[in-house]
Design a protein around this motif. Sequence first.
Motif, PDB file in Angstrom:
ATOM      1  N   THR A 169      35.670  42.429  50.197  1.00  0.00           N
ATOM      2  CA  THR A 169      35.495  43.549  49.266  1.00  0.00           C
ATOM      3  C   THR A 169      36.719  43.791  48.395  1.00  0.00           C
ATOM      4  O   THR A 169      36.609  43.971  47.172  1.00  0.00           O
ATOM      5  CB  THR A 169      35.149  44.832  50.031  1.00  0.00           C
ATOM      6  N   HIS A 171      39.082  41.866  47.353  1.00  0.00           N
ATOM      7  CA  HIS A 171      39.342  40.856  46.329  1.00  0.00           C
ATOM      8  C   HIS A 171      38.395  40.975  45.138  1.00  0.00           C
ATOM      9  O   HIS A 171      38.687  40.446  44.054  1.00  0.00           O
ATOM     10  CB  HIS A 171      39.228  39.458  46.937  1.00  0.00           C
ATOM     11  N   ARG A 172      37.271  41.654  45.328  1.00  0.00           N
ATOM     12  CA  ARG A 172      36.329  41.859  44.236  1.00  0.00           C
ATOM     13  C   ARG A 172      36.450  43.257  43.640  1.00  0.00           C
ATOM     14  O   ARG A 172      36.269  43.439  42.427  1.00  0.00           O
ATOM     15  CB  ARG A 172      34.901  41.624  44.739  1.00  0.00           C
TER      16      ARG A 172
END
Length: 210
Positions: A169, A171-172
């Motif tokens: 999550t 990293h996005r």
Amino acid sequence: MLQVLQCVEVFVELSARRLGGSPLKWLVVAIVAAVKISIRLCLIYKHNRILTGSFGVNDTPKGWVGPRSGIFFKQSHPNSKIAHQIPNKDLILAELCYTLRPIVHLAALGLFKSKSWIPFTLALGLDVFSLKSVQKIENPTDRQTNELSRRKTALLLYLFRSPFYNEITEHRLTPFLNYVSRIPIVGLFTDGITDYLPDWQKIYFYVWGS
């Protein structure tokens, strides 16, 4: 009692961390979780209550139990009675899974640490199994319906629970928040979210509370 605990559990956790550091924090978290589990087990076995959420025994519908059928007849009006099944073994097992999930997760955290996927997977498995099973309840009360909706929505928290958040999550989400922060006014909110998330993640009852 459950409502009181849910209102003060974050404050108690933060106070314990400030007074005694991480060891005292986790001790207090385990004690609060154990007390909540004890109350819910009492509701399950003594009052045949499932999908209780933070409500006490006063939410139990008034009525009477048929001596031969074992069916609970919920009295919604002085002159009318609606049949309402006492929870069967499958529903009780499902509620037990949901009730015991916090202590199972805490025990797994102690054994495998927060970076392991085992505590996360165990907790998610118990929640999904419980949720699928309790949806079979017949004639739920309004509060039970609301609690079922709350539990479905609470599954979204797994997106912010370690290690899923740290490895997927974050990293996005971070690039997305950084991108939309360029938009006037919107950036005020996204900057606040970016600054707050790391602190929010450190509070167990915010992320893993039930």
